[in-house]
Design a protein around this motif. Structure first.
Motif, PDB file in Angstrom:
ATOM      1  N   UNK A 267     111.300 -18.635  58.819  1.00 16.92           N
ATOM      2  CA  UNK A 267     110.896 -17.978  57.574  1.00 16.92           C
ATOM      3  C   UNK A 267     112.119 -17.452  56.827  1.00 16.92           C
ATOM      4  N   UNK A 268     113.037 -16.839  57.574  1.00 19.56           N
ATOM      5  CA  UNK A 268     114.253 -16.301  56.939  1.00 19.56           C
ATOM      6  C   UNK A 268     115.071 -17.447  56.342  1.00 19.56           C
ATOM      7  N   UNK A 269     115.119 -18.583  57.051  1.00 19.25           N
ATOM      8  CA  UNK A 269     115.841 -19.740  56.505  1.00 19.25           C
ATOM      9  C   UNK A 269     115.207 -20.170  55.185  1.00 19.25           C
ATOM     10  N   UNK A 270     113.879 -20.226  55.148  1.00 17.20           N
ATOM     11  CA  UNK A 270     113.196 -20.662  53.925  1.00 17.20           C
ATOM     12  C   UNK A 270     113.472 -19.725  52.759  1.00 17.20           C
TER      13      UNK A 270
ATOM     14  N   UNK B 194     117.244 -26.668  60.023  1.00 17.79           N
ATOM     15  CA  UNK B 194     117.569 -25.348  59.465  1.00 17.79           C
ATOM     16  C   UNK B 194     119.037 -25.298  59.067  1.00 17.79           C
ATOM     17  N   UNK B 195     119.900 -25.834  59.933  1.00 19.78           N
ATOM     18  CA  UNK B 195     121.337 -25.858  59.622  1.00 19.78           C
ATOM     19  C   UNK B 195     121.579 -26.700  58.366  1.00 19.78           C
ATOM     20  N   UNK B 196     120.894 -27.847  58.281  1.00 21.70           N
ATOM     21  CA  UNK B 196     121.043 -28.694  57.091  1.00 21.70           C
ATOM     22  C   UNK B 196     120.655 -27.938  55.834  1.00 21.70           C
TER      23      UNK B 196
ATOM     24  N   UNK C 110     104.709 -28.869  55.013  1.00 22.57           N
ATOM     25  CA  UNK C 110     105.743 -29.896  54.954  1.00 22.57           C
ATOM     26  C   UNK C 110     105.219 -31.119  54.212  1.00 22.57           C
ATOM     27  N   UNK C 111     104.003 -31.524  54.549  1.00 21.96           N
ATOM     28  CA  UNK C 111     103.440 -32.712  53.898  1.00 21.96           C
ATOM     29  C   UNK C 111     103.212 -32.449  52.413  1.00 21.96           C
TER      30      UNK C 111
ATOM     31  N   UNK D   1     119.054 -32.752  49.804  1.00 20.85           N
ATOM     32  CA  UNK D   1     119.267 -32.704  51.253  1.00 20.85           C
ATOM     33  C   UNK D   1     118.616 -31.455  51.838  1.00 20.85           C
ATOM     34  N   UNK D   2     118.818 -30.321  51.147  1.00 25.28           N
ATOM     35  CA  UNK D   2     118.225 -29.078  51.643  1.00 25.28           C
ATOM     36  C   UNK D   2     116.703 -29.150  51.615  1.00 25.28           C
ATOM     37  N   UNK D   3     116.168 -29.659  50.518  1.00 28.35           N
ATOM     38  CA  UNK D   3     114.710 -29.672  50.367  1.00 28.35           C
ATOM     39  C   UNK D   3     114.041 -30.633  51.353  1.00 28.35           C
ATOM     40  N   UNK D   4     114.718 -31.747  51.662  1.00 29.82           N
ATOM     41  CA  UNK D   4     114.147 -32.673  52.643  1.00 29.82           C
ATOM     42  C   UNK D   4     114.078 -32.003  54.006  1.00 29.82           C
ATOM     43  N   UNK D   5     115.081 -31.189  54.289  1.00 25.93           N
ATOM     44  CA  UNK D   5     115.065 -30.513  55.581  1.00 25.93           C
ATOM     45  C   UNK D   5     113.997 -29.428  55.623  1.00 25.93           C
ATOM     46  N   UNK D   6     113.544 -28.919  54.467  1.00 20.25           N
ATOM     47  CA  UNK D   6     112.358 -28.053  54.448  1.00 20.25           C
ATOM     48  C   UNK D   6     111.220 -28.789  55.155  1.00 20.25           C
ATOM     49  N   UNK D   7     111.080 -30.069  54.762  1.00 18.61           N
ATOM     50  CA  UNK D   7     109.964 -30.862  55.283  1.00 18.61           C
ATOM     51  C   UNK D   7     110.147 -31.099  56.776  1.00 18.61           C
TER      52      UNK D   7
END
Lengths: 517, 489
Positions: free
Chosen positions: B409-412, B281-283, B327-328, B306-312
């Motif tokens: 959810x808020x992070x997303x 989430x921090x990433x 995520x997958x 970098x941000x999108x990978x951390x979504x996963x």
């Protein structure tokens, strides 16, 4: 679980219901007229650029009334709001671009809040259908956070304090046709969201009171800011913010009381129809006046009186009906706050009247611009909107206008509707004899008020941070001077240590641990 | 043996490319394109089998008691499909892009070997096999990163190697330690470590080691430093790094680790999932904020990656079925969106030498199809429905809320707003009037243009069909379901 799964386009639902019908008619009418107006008044070479944004925005802006589930609602909401940025920045001046940037930032935040709220509601309801969503969230433990997110999103859309500059920023630089659509239809999507998404009668009274108080504060403060602003269009923007504050009062009523909710919903619909048409008529009228000279101009200025009177709420206008419906709704609640709001409601009309006087004065002062295109088509389109302003609320079959018509002719309600306007006129007269310093106050509020300050503050903070990091000897080669830069500097030193040292120190320790097992 | 073929075919193509040498360009292109076509067909066959419930697998004995296993399950096949299909698209693009470049044999050879390694990672049946292909992937990518041979590229390559080998070492220790306490542990949906689940302290440390190993390629902060640097590589390599294979191998490793090695239940009870989620989430937030103000086009995209990978990673670490499936699915969806963007970046650089966002005015007029594809991908990345990014973001968001993690959810959604913030300025800059004079005919080499349009269209089509059986969304849910016991999508 199945109902909350993401949908492809095949599973989006669109349907027409009782709530959606008035909005569909309003949105379709306004976006069509505005589109024709924009087409007629935009130079041929610029049309493609304008309509590349106008068409998707209109598509979203009209179909949002039909959206039947969370995802189609969000889709239409985004489809309308994001391309509207291109309408605001169309003229390409630095002010317009700045307005566009602020608009887009606030829109992105509003969309994010809406999406978060919709996700929570969908999970709690285990469904995507809009009617189920609002009902299910009422009994959920996540109710407060969902409603707060919804209110944040709606508040941004309708320019509630402290974002009262949102609407003036979105109309001031926009070409007239497009501005009329944004003024008439765009913010009303916020009203639609209130009806579709806010749960009725389940929130504690305090919530309703805070929302109502915020609505009243916006109604008054936006009127003051608007009276002090610079251009006719900006005055209209603040007037919208002020009127949408009144709609928010109705939303507050519906949050806490099941009995009053139908009345509040009636008021929201009545206000949306009334304000959407009247505001669109004013935006177009202002543009029409600037295209005319001589007696035609005088006639157009006289015709402008119709939407002006409607907004002030003069008897036998749509504004009268809408305000009557709102008072009815607030009156259904008991307690100190609702009673105070009820008592204050007529006073908001003074602000509206002052705004309209200021608008009228600014429009009259405008020098006629010589334009190549014949104003015949604009005048015809404008007349259509004026006709709608005069008629629609009266022929709309609904409970609230029956009440209003019955009471409209009584002397006391006539008087209630008239005195605020008279006070405003008296004040306007008095201002002529006021000292010069007081007169000079008009025009001190740039469209956007605190938002501009906020944007300037962000830019300044940016520069300051960048300046600091440069003075530390970090060269800014690729990056612009910015916050990101100093973040990156911090990040770089963190990375250098963490990645390299930690990994290897850990490894050595572990190998030792493994070896001595 | 069939399970080995998606790895072997590109490997053979790579070796053949080296054998053909520098001069026989036409033959080289034919070999590579044919290999890509054959691989796609092979993977498709395996997918059909896996959908019908037969997972084809085979193991080659390596040492006594240690085998190298490949297994074509749905989870691995999703990654293999992404890598193989996008390899084909990237090949066409690269042939156009590298038209005038030197050392093309080396480039295409290692490119094919990378894909072979990625497919190996995708289908590897157990931690040790996965580790071996993961290391091969690191080594075969290095020559591509330093391809231009400039000092900048060499520096970036050193950095990459340093990070990759460091991560690999952590991974090796983790895998070996795991083998010591649990023996060979083939990936099993729901977890393979039930027998040793009482050795909590060791399992926690091993989890941290494996995350550190995969986290390097997954660009999990603070292990991401190599990725923005590696953008000096040619555009097809960037696409490979960011979209097709390399970073995806990292997040795929984390998906295997959480869902099929530890299992969501054990990961939650050990208390290792939450720290991973917080790190991700921090990433997401930091990388998105940094991306906001990068003027260098590829660098901005790199931070977005970098941000999108951390979504996963975040979705996986939430240990909730819909979030894990999201995520997958996002692994596939992000690949399609980001490859569109890097193709665009490469195309505008190769055609007009535009490297920065501030140099873009006039681009929309000069390269309308390219920029339109980019715009679609940009809005998809910001999660605007009905484009592809929305489907996975919705799943991730709903999964977060279902698992009670409203903060995730808020992070997303915040990251979605930030993505709009760093993508829209690129479009506005390109839409401004500028000095790139419109040329007649093609906007860039058609071999670059059409791959861009193809992947751009794919971001729309995959979004529109997200609800249908066979879409990445549906596929991901089917592949993730066994890890969550009784979960039915």
């Amino acid at each position: 679980m199945t109902p909350v799964l993401p949908a492809g386009i095949g599973s989006l639902t669109f349907s027409l219901d009782e709530t959606g019908t008035p909005f569909l008619i309003l949105f379709a009418f306004l976006w069509t007229i505005s589109g024709l107006y924009a087409f007629a008044t935009t130079p041929a070479g610029e049309r493609a650029r304008l309509f590349a944004y106008f068409v998707p925005s209109a598509l979203g802006g009209v179909t949002v009334a039909l959206a039947g589930d969370a995802i189609s609602f969000y889709l239409c909401f985004a489809l309308m709001a994001i391309p509207a940025w291109g309408l605001i920045t169309h003229v390409g001046t630095p002010e317009a671009r700045r307005a566009g940037a602020i608009y887009l930032t606030l829109t992105a935040i509003g969309e994010a809040a809406l999406l978060a709220a919709l996700v929570i509601m969908a999970v709690e309801a285990d469904s995507l259908a809009l009617p189920v969503l609002a009902e299910a969230i009422g009994t959920s433990p996540l109710r407060d956070i969902a409603v707060a997110l919804l209110l944040a999103s709606i508040g941004l859309k309708i320019g509630t304090l402290p974002a009262s500059g949102f609407l003036p920023l979105s109309y001031t630089y926009t070409p007239a046709g497009a501005a009329s659509a944004l003024a008439g239809a765009s913010a009303k999507v916020g009203a639609l969201a209130m009806l579709r998404l806010l749960p009725a009668g389940v929130m504690p009274e305090e919530w309703a009171y805070v929302v109502m108080a915020l609505g009243m504060a916006t109604a008054f403060l936006a009127a003051i800011l608007g009276t002090l602003t610079t251009t006719p269009r900006a005055v209209l923007g603040y007037s919208s913010a002020s009127q949408m504050g009144l709609i928010l009062v109705a939303a507050g009523v519906s949050l806490t009381s099941v009995e009053a909710a139908p009345l509040a919903y009636g008021a929201i619909v009545a206000f949306s129809l009334h304000h959407g048409l009247a505001k669109s008529a004013l935006v177009l009228g202002d543009d029409v006046v600037s295209r005319l000279t001589g007696s035609a101009r005088t006639a157009a200025l006289a015709a402008l009186a119709l939407p002006v009177l409607a907004l002030v709420g003069a008897p036998l206008t749509s504004g009268f009906v809408a305000k009557y419906a709102l008072k009815d709704a607030v009156h259904a609640l008991h307690g100190t706050v609702p009673e105070a709001v009820y008592a204050l409601l007529p006073w908001t009309a003074i602000g509206t009247a002052a705004l309209m006087l200021r608008f009228f004065a600014l429009t009259r002062e405008r020098t006629a611009e010589t334009r190549v295109s014949s104003p015949r088509i604009p005048i015809a389109l404008w007349s259509l909107v004026l006709a709608a302003v005069a008629l629609v609320v009266w022929i709309w079959p609904a409970q609230w206008n029956v009440h209003a018509i019955e009471s409209a002719l009584s002397p006391s309600s006539m008087w209630t509707a008239l005195w605020p306007g008279l006070i405003a006129i008296a004040g306007w007269m008095a201002l002529r004899y006021a000292p010069r310093s007081a007169q000079r106050l008009t025009g001190i509020v740039p469209p956007g008020d605190v938002l501009l300050g906020l944007a300037a503050a962000v830019t300044a903070a940016d520069r300051w941070l960048a300046g600091r990091s440069r003075s530390r000897g970090v060269t800014a080669r690729d990056e612009r001077a910015d916050i990101g830069h100093s973040l990156r500097a911090a990040e770089r030193s963190a990375v250098a240590w963490t990645a390299a040292s930690t990994l290897f120190v850990l490894l050595v320790l572990l190998l030792v641990a493994l070896g001595t097992r | 043996m069939t399970a080995w073929l998606p790895m072997l075919v590109p490997a053979i193509a790579g070796i053949a490319t080296f054998a053909l040498g520098k001069s026989r360009g036409r033959a080289r292109n034919v070999v590579n394109l044919a290999a890509a076509a054959i691989s796609i067909a092979l993977v498709a066959r395996l997918v059909v089998h896996a959908y019908n419930g037969t997972v084809i697998s085979s193991t080659i004995p390596m040492l006594p008691g240690l085998g190298l296993g490949m297994s074509a399950d749905l989870l691995g096949l999703l990654f293999a499909t992404v890598a193989t299909v996008l390899w084909g698209v990237t090949l066409v693009y690269a042939i156009g892009y590298m038209d005038h470049a030197t050392d093309r044999a080396r480039f295409f050879g290692f490119f094919a070997l990378c894909i072979a390694a990625a497919n190996g990672v995708a289908l590897a049946d157990d931690p040790l096999s996965l580790f071996i292909f993961y290391e091969i992937l690191s080594l075969t990518t290095y020559p591509l990163v330093v391809h231009t041979g400039t000092p900048e590229a060499l520096a970036a390559g050193r950095k990459y190697l340093f990070y990759a080998l460091g991560g690999g070492a952590a991974l090796l220790v983790g895998v070996a330690w795991l083998a010591v306490i649990a023996g060979q542990t083939p990936f099993t949906p729901g977890g393979a470590l039930a027998a040793v689940s009482d050795r909590t302290a060791e399992l926690r440390v091993i989890f941290a080691l494996l995350v550190a190993g995969f986290g390097v390629k997954a660009a999990l902060m603070p292990l991401h430093g190599w990725l923005p640097g590696a953008m000096v590589a040619p555009a097809p390599v960037s696409s490979l790094l960011h979209a097709v294979a390399v970073v995806k191998a990292g997040v795929f490793g984390i998906i295997r680790l959480v869902n099929e090695l530890y299992g969501p239940e054990l990961a939650t009870s050990l208390g290792v999932a939450t720290p991973l989620a917080i790190l991700a989430a921090v990433s997401i937030i930091i990388a998105s904020v940094i991306a906001l103000r990068q003027d260098d086009f590829k660098r901005r995209l790199a931070y977005s990656t970098i941000a999108q990978l951390s979504y996963i990673t975040l979705g996986t670490a939430l240990c909730s079925p819909l979030a894990a499936a999201g995520a997958l699915a996002h692994l596939a969806h992000h690949a399609v969106m980001k490859i569109t963007m890097f193709f665009t970046a490469g195309s505008v650089y190769e055609t007009l030498h535009v490297k920065k966002v501030s140099q873009m005015p006039g681009l929309a007029r000069r390269m309308p199809l390219t920029m339109a594809s980019f715009a679609v991908a940009a809005f998809a990345l910001a999660g605007i429905p009905p484009l592809v990014g929305f489907a996975s973001k919705w799943m991730l968001g709903v999964g977060s809320a279902q698992s009670g993690s409203v903060w995730a959810l808020i992070v997303y959604v915040s990251s979605g707003a930030l993505a709009l913030g760093y993508m829209v300025p690129i479009l506005t800059s390109a839409l401004r009037e500028g000095d790139h004079t419109p040329a007649r005919g093609a906007e860039s080499d058609p071999r670059m243009l059409w791959p861009i349009v193809t992947v751009g269209v794919l971001t729309v089509v995959l979004g529109l069909t997200a609800g249908l059986p066979g879409s990445p969304v549906h596929w991901a849910m089917t592949a993730i379901a066994p890890s969550f016991g009784g979960w039915t999508p």
